[in-house]
Scaffold this motif. Structure first.
Motif, PDB file in Angstrom:
ATOM      1  N   ILE A 194       0.836  -1.204   0.000  1.00 43.95           N
ATOM      2  CA  ILE A 194       0.000   0.000   0.000  1.00 43.95           C
ATOM      3  C   ILE A 194       0.868   1.251   0.000  1.00 43.95           C
ATOM      4  O   ILE A 194       0.645   2.184  -0.772  1.00 43.95           O
ATOM      5  CB  ILE A 194      -0.940  -0.023   1.228  1.00 43.95           C
ATOM      6  N   THR A 195       1.876   1.247   0.863  1.00 41.54           N
ATOM      7  CA  THR A 195       2.726   2.441   0.960  1.00 41.54           C
ATOM      8  C   THR A 195       3.676   2.573  -0.223  1.00 41.54           C
ATOM      9  O   THR A 195       4.370   3.586  -0.345  1.00 41.54           O
ATOM     10  CB  THR A 195       3.520   2.419   2.276  1.00 41.54           C
ATOM     11  N   ALA A 196       3.660   1.528  -1.084  1.00 40.50           N
ATOM     12  CA  ALA A 196       4.524   1.606  -2.266  1.00 40.50           C
ATOM     13  C   ALA A 196       3.757   2.088  -3.508  1.00 40.50           C
ATOM     14  O   ALA A 196       4.351   2.280  -4.565  1.00 40.50           O
ATOM     15  CB  ALA A 196       5.148   0.233  -2.542  1.00 40.50           C
ATOM     16  N   THR A 197       2.441   2.283  -3.363  1.00 39.92           N
ATOM     17  CA  THR A 197       1.652   2.679  -4.550  1.00 39.92           C
ATOM     18  C   THR A 197       1.945   4.138  -4.933  1.00 39.92           C
ATOM     19  O   THR A 197       2.383   4.941  -4.098  1.00 39.92           O
ATOM     20  CB  THR A 197       0.130   2.558  -4.273  1.00 39.92           C
ATOM     21  N   VAL A 238       8.148   3.389   9.273  1.00 35.01           N
ATOM     22  CA  VAL A 238       7.725   4.748   9.570  1.00 35.01           C
ATOM     23  C   VAL A 238       8.298   5.757   8.574  1.00 35.01           C
ATOM     24  O   VAL A 238       7.731   6.828   8.358  1.00 35.01           O
ATOM     25  CB  VAL A 238       8.109   5.114  11.025  1.00 35.01           C
ATOM     26  N   ARG A 239       9.392   5.421   7.930  1.00 38.82           N
ATOM     27  CA  ARG A 239      10.016   6.388   7.000  1.00 38.82           C
ATOM     28  C   ARG A 239       9.151   6.614   5.754  1.00 38.82           C
ATOM     29  O   ARG A 239       9.361   7.576   5.028  1.00 38.82           O
ATOM     30  CB  ARG A 239      11.403   5.895   6.599  1.00 38.82           C
ATOM     31  N   ARG A 240       8.183   5.709   5.556  1.00 33.52           N
ATOM     32  CA  ARG A 240       7.326   5.864   4.377  1.00 33.52           C
ATOM     33  C   ARG A 240       6.295   6.985   4.547  1.00 33.52           C
ATOM     34  O   ARG A 240       5.549   7.278   3.617  1.00 33.52           O
ATOM     35  CB  ARG A 240       6.610   4.547   4.060  1.00 33.52           C
ATOM     36  N   ILE A 241       6.237   7.587   5.714  1.00 28.02           N
ATOM     37  CA  ILE A 241       5.282   8.697   5.892  1.00 28.02           C
ATOM     38  C   ILE A 241       5.974  10.056   5.734  1.00 28.02           C
ATOM     39  O   ILE A 241       5.349  11.097   5.904  1.00 28.02           O
ATOM     40  CB  ILE A 241       4.599   8.647   7.281  1.00 28.02           C
ATOM     41  N   TYR A 272      15.747  11.006  10.731  1.00 27.26           N
ATOM     42  CA  TYR A 272      15.348  11.026   9.317  1.00 27.26           C
ATOM     43  C   TYR A 272      14.098  11.887   9.116  1.00 27.26           C
ATOM     44  O   TYR A 272      14.041  12.748   8.235  1.00 27.26           O
ATOM     45  CB  TYR A 272      15.088   9.592   8.841  1.00 27.26           C
ATOM     46  N   LEU A 273      13.105  11.660   9.957  1.00 26.07           N
ATOM     47  CA  LEU A 273      11.855  12.411   9.828  1.00 26.07           C
ATOM     48  C   LEU A 273      12.082  13.896  10.118  1.00 26.07           C
ATOM     49  O   LEU A 273      11.547  14.761   9.427  1.00 26.07           O
ATOM     50  CB  LEU A 273      10.794  11.853  10.787  1.00 26.07           C
ATOM     51  N   LYS A 274      12.867  14.146  11.135  1.00 20.89           N
ATOM     52  CA  LYS A 274      13.164  15.548  11.475  1.00 20.89           C
ATOM     53  C   LYS A 274      13.788  16.262  10.290  1.00 20.89           C
ATOM     54  O   LYS A 274      13.365  17.368   9.911  1.00 20.89           O
ATOM     55  CB  LYS A 274      14.102  15.582  12.692  1.00 20.89           C
ATOM     56  N   THR A 275      14.752  15.639   9.693  1.00 22.88           N
ATOM     57  CA  THR A 275      15.461  16.260   8.574  1.00 22.88           C
ATOM     58  C   THR A 275      14.508  16.486   7.399  1.00 22.88           C
ATOM     59  O   THR A 275      14.496  17.552   6.765  1.00 22.88           O
ATOM     60  CB  THR A 275      16.619  15.350   8.123  1.00 22.88           C
ATOM     61  N   THR A 276      13.681  15.484   7.120  1.00 20.04           N
ATOM     62  CA  THR A 276      12.737  15.593   5.993  1.00 20.04           C
ATOM     63  C   THR A 276      11.711  16.691   6.241  1.00 20.04           C
ATOM     64  O   THR A 276      11.443  17.517   5.361  1.00 20.04           O
ATOM     65  CB  THR A 276      12.001  14.244   5.773  1.00 20.04           C
ATOM     66  N   VAL A 313       2.200   3.416  14.494  1.00 21.97           N
ATOM     67  CA  VAL A 313       3.396   2.847  13.855  1.00 21.97           C
ATOM     68  C   VAL A 313       3.939   1.756  14.766  1.00 21.97           C
ATOM     69  O   VAL A 313       3.733   1.791  15.988  1.00 21.97           O
ATOM     70  CB  VAL A 313       4.475   3.917  13.578  1.00 21.97           C
ATOM     71  N   SER A 314       4.633   0.817  14.162  1.00 18.60           N
ATOM     72  CA  SER A 314       5.142  -0.314  14.953  1.00 18.60           C
ATOM     73  C   SER A 314       6.282   0.118  15.856  1.00 18.60           C
ATOM     74  O   SER A 314       6.273  -0.152  17.054  1.00 18.60           O
ATOM     75  CB  SER A 314       5.608  -1.444  14.030  1.00 18.60           C
ATOM     76  N   SER A 315       7.259   0.766  15.259  1.00 20.61           N
ATOM     77  CA  SER A 315       8.395   1.185  16.093  1.00 20.61           C
ATOM     78  C   SER A 315       9.051   2.417  15.484  1.00 20.61           C
ATOM     79  O   SER A 315       9.027   2.611  14.259  1.00 20.61           O
ATOM     80  CB  SER A 315       9.405   0.043  16.220  1.00 20.61           C
ATOM     81  N   VAL A 316       9.631   3.225  16.350  1.00 23.19           N
ATOM     82  CA  VAL A 316      10.360   4.421  15.907  1.00 23.19           C
ATOM     83  C   VAL A 316      11.709   4.424  16.615  1.00 23.19           C
ATOM     84  O   VAL A 316      11.774   4.471  17.854  1.00 23.19           O
ATOM     85  CB  VAL A 316       9.577   5.710  16.257  1.00 23.19           C
ATOM     86  N   THR A 317      12.753   4.353  15.814  1.00 22.16           N
ATOM     87  CA  THR A 317      14.102   4.386  16.389  1.00 22.16           C
ATOM     88  C   THR A 317      14.595   5.836  16.397  1.00 22.16           C
ATOM     89  O   THR A 317      13.987   6.725  15.773  1.00 22.16           O
ATOM     90  CB  THR A 317      15.067   3.529  15.557  1.00 22.16           C
ATOM     91  N   ALA A 318      15.701   6.047  17.058  1.00 22.63           N
ATOM     92  CA  ALA A 318      16.309   7.380  17.069  1.00 22.63           C
ATOM     93  C   ALA A 318      16.727   7.781  15.656  1.00 22.63           C
ATOM     94  O   ALA A 318      16.595   8.952  15.260  1.00 22.63           O
ATOM     95  CB  ALA A 318      17.520   7.386  17.998  1.00 22.63           C
TER      96      ALA A 318
END
Lengths: 179, 478
Positions: free
Chosen positions: B352-355, B374-377, B397-401, B387-392
């Motif tokens: 789904i997240t690859a569509t 989580v990086r797919r959001i 990555y999300l912060k930078t994006t 989300v299942s898990s969020v690592t540092a």
């Protein structure tokens, strides 16, 4: 047409309003006066009047004998016809009858025992008064409301199947006209 | 006697019939009118109910299956019953219905037939036989309203075609199954004479699946409230669009905008207002076929030039594979917002997240579904979900994006596992007892990106620098 002079004439108050009057003689020689509008409710009587050529002038001089109706029933019938002579024509035989509520005056008039009601129905049938027939049947139909078959047998005097069988057996066992 | 019985209702006639042989013979021969106003039949494997209403008077009884036959109950008093040894409850119900049909000649107000398709079939066959029998068909069952509940389409047809077409004015049926074909039903004489002044929303589903349907304008005396219809379809408004199972180029619309009229018809998919939301919901099994058809048509060379365009897509109570089907069948370039929800817990697969549609989204809200990666959001402007898990490293990555995304609004995640405070401090190099880190945004002097983390929640959003710098200037990173 002979009329017993000592027989009382039953007068209905409303009759006096109507200038055209007819005389009816019951089987037991009671004489009743009835107005033209009222007598028209009886198909049998009105056919007789028209066939006999009775007019306003000669109507009271030519009483109509009704051999099949006694004075008691004729009194009820005359009262009923005078009461309903100016009624509007009722709708055809539809739900009107079922939804119709019997007026209190008529319910009082027809509050008689079963045998009398049966005789009144026979008279009504003979004189062909549809409205009175409907009312009588309504009273009989109402007797069946909320009753069990056993109660209905008592109310209408209906024999059980076993009693019917017994009557049939006794009829078949009894000797015929030749025997 | 006819005249007397005319003043008796069905149950009184039945009682009179029991009194003696003469009356029984008369009733059976003359068949006096039952004069019933309303009838209801309800049956299943274990019980058959029969309700008769004449005026205000209602009589209801039930035949209930027992070990050695069946019991007859007066439903007003279930404690009292008559045991009928060796009798079958369905046979007794059918017999009573047959007797009723023989007597009912006058127009009824309503007949309601309700039951499991397998059981009610026998009752419907009696009705059909009555309408076809040369002796009885001169008195077809006359009713103003016919209500059919939980019957299959063939059974609806069977019942409809068995009642008097001249008398029927209102038809109401409801069906649990989605694929109700109206074609044969709408071809009946009974259908053509209906007043159609009492629309039921279930009709829309029927039209949706009817290939021959073109348009319909219904004048109504009463209609469900707008909020009820909106609740049914899950979307507010006075005009709704439904995807056609076998036609991507058109959508079925239902419009109650006009006073006293409901319009149902087709509209080119391309002309659906871009702001309009297309919502699909239902039981997964029932929707499977429709979604497969949608997918097939989105691949069809003839129809794919008219992809279904919508800015918002809401999917409720569908499993992940069906979400994928629905998502992949709408125009990717038009779709901005996706909302999915389920009471069951599920996992949103990478498929789904690859569509392409997913990649074009700017808003995504989900309840009941987890995102594995989580990086797919990171391309989203607004995210709310599990989300299942969020690592540092994910947070970095999300912060930078998000810092570099000019349209980013907010990201609120509920997580099964979250990076430890120590890992986050190690990654960002700054302690924060309040567990909130602020990051300067490039080219934005007034706002900072805020990252709040607790044991199960992560939130990224904006804060005004005026308040941040005053209260915690040292925490601003970068």
């Amino acid at each position: 047409m002979s009329v017993e002079p000592e027989v009382p004439i039953v007068q209905v108050e409303e009759v006096r309003e109507n200038p055209v009057l007819y005389k009816i003689i019951s089987s037991d020689n009671h004489v009743f006066t009835i107005s033209e509008h009222a007598v028209k409710l009886s198909k049998t009587l009105w056919d007789l009047i028209t066939n006999l050529g009775l007019t306003a002038e000669n109507a009271l001089d030519n009483p109509i004998p009704v051999e099949n109706v006694n004075g008691k029933n004729m009194e009820t019938i005359v009262q009923f016809c005078e009461r309903h002579k100016y009624d509007e024509e009722e709708p055809e035989y539809t739900n009107y009858i079922r939804e119709f509520v019997l007026p209190e005056w008529d319910r009082q008039l027809l509050s008689i025992d079963n045998e009398e009601l049966f005789q009144l129905i026979l008279a009504t049938n003979y004189l062909d008064i549809q409205k009175l027939m409907d009312y009588c049947c309504r009273v009989i139909g109402d007797m069946a409301k909320d009753k069990t078959p056993e109660e209905l047998r008592i109310i209408y005097g209906i024999p059980t199947d076993a009693e019917d069988d017994a009557l049939e057996r006794s009829a078949s066992d009894s000797p015929g006209p030749s025997g | 006697m006819d005249n007397v019985l005319y003043h008796c209702n069905y149950m009184e006639i039945a009682s009179l019939r029991k009194t003696c042989r003469s009356l029984r013979d008369f009733v059976d021969t003359a068949k006096p009118d039952g004069l019933v106003d309303k009838v209801m039949i309800d049956c299943d494997d274990y019980e058959g109910k029969f309700r008769l209403q004449t005026g205000e008077k209602v009589i209801e009884y039930a035949f209930t299956k027992t070990m050695d036959g069946c019991s007859m109950f007066d439903t007003d008093n279930w404690t009292w019953s008559t045991l009928l040894k060796g009798e079958d409850h369905m046979e007794l119900l059918k017999n009573d219905f047959s007797v009723f049909l023989r007597h009912q000649k006058s127009l009824m107000q309503e007949i309601e037939i309700n039951g499991k398709p397998a059981d009610i079939e026998q009752v419907l066959n009696i009705l059909k036989a009555h309408s076809e029998n040369p002796k009885t068909r001169k008195f077809p069952l006359r009713t103003s309203k016919l209500s059919l509940i939980d019957l299959s389409a063939p059974q609806i047809l069977l019942a409809l075609s068995s009642v008097d077409a001249q008398s029927l004015r209102s038809l109401s049926f409801s069906c649990n199954k989605q694929n109700v074909l109206l074609d044969q039903i709408t071809e009946t004489e009974q259908w053509r004479r209906l007043d159609l002044n009492d629309i039921k929303i279930t009709v829309t589903t029927a039209f949706l699946n009817s290939p021959n349907f073109s348009s319909c304008q219904i004048q109504y005396a009463s209609i469900s409230s707008e909020s009820d219809i909106a609740a049914r379809f899950g979307v507010d408004g006075d005009k709704w669009f439904f995807r056609m199972p076998n036609d991507e180029s058109r959508v079925l619309y239902l419009d109650i905008e006009s006073h006293e009229y409901v319009d149902i018809g087709y509209q080119d998919t391309a002309k659906v207002p871009t702001g309009a939301e297309i919502r699909i919901e239902g039981k997964p099994f029932a929707l499977e076929q429709a979604l497969n058809a949608l997918k097939a048509h989105s691949k069809n060379p003839k129809t794919r030039k008219f992809p279904l365009k919508t800015t918002i897509l809401s999917l409720r109570e569908l499993p992940a594979p069906q979400i994928l089907l629905a998502l992949s069948s709408v125009d990717a370039k038009s779709l901005c917002s996706l909302s999915i929800g389920s009471q069951k817990q599920g996992v949103l697969t990478d498929d789904i997240t690859a569509t392409e549609q997913w990649r074009h989204l700017d808003t995504f809200c989900a309840t009941g579904f987890r995102i594995l990666d989580v990086r797919r959001i990171s391309h989203l402007n607004t995210f709310s979900g599990l989300v299942s898990s969020v690592t540092a490293a994910d947070l970095e990555y999300l912060k930078t994006t998000f810092l570099n995304s000019p349209d980013f609004q907010v990201c609120s995640m509920k997580c099964d596992r979250v990076a430890s405070y120590f890992d986050i401090v190690t990654t960002f190099g700054v302690h924060s007892p309040r567990r909130e880190w602020l990051f300067r945004k490039p080219n934005d002097a007034f706002r900072v990106l805020s990252l709040s983390v607790d044991s199960s929640n992560v939130r990224l959003g904006h804060r005004n620098t005026n308040t941040c710098e005053v209260t915690r200037p040292a925490e601003i990173i970068g």
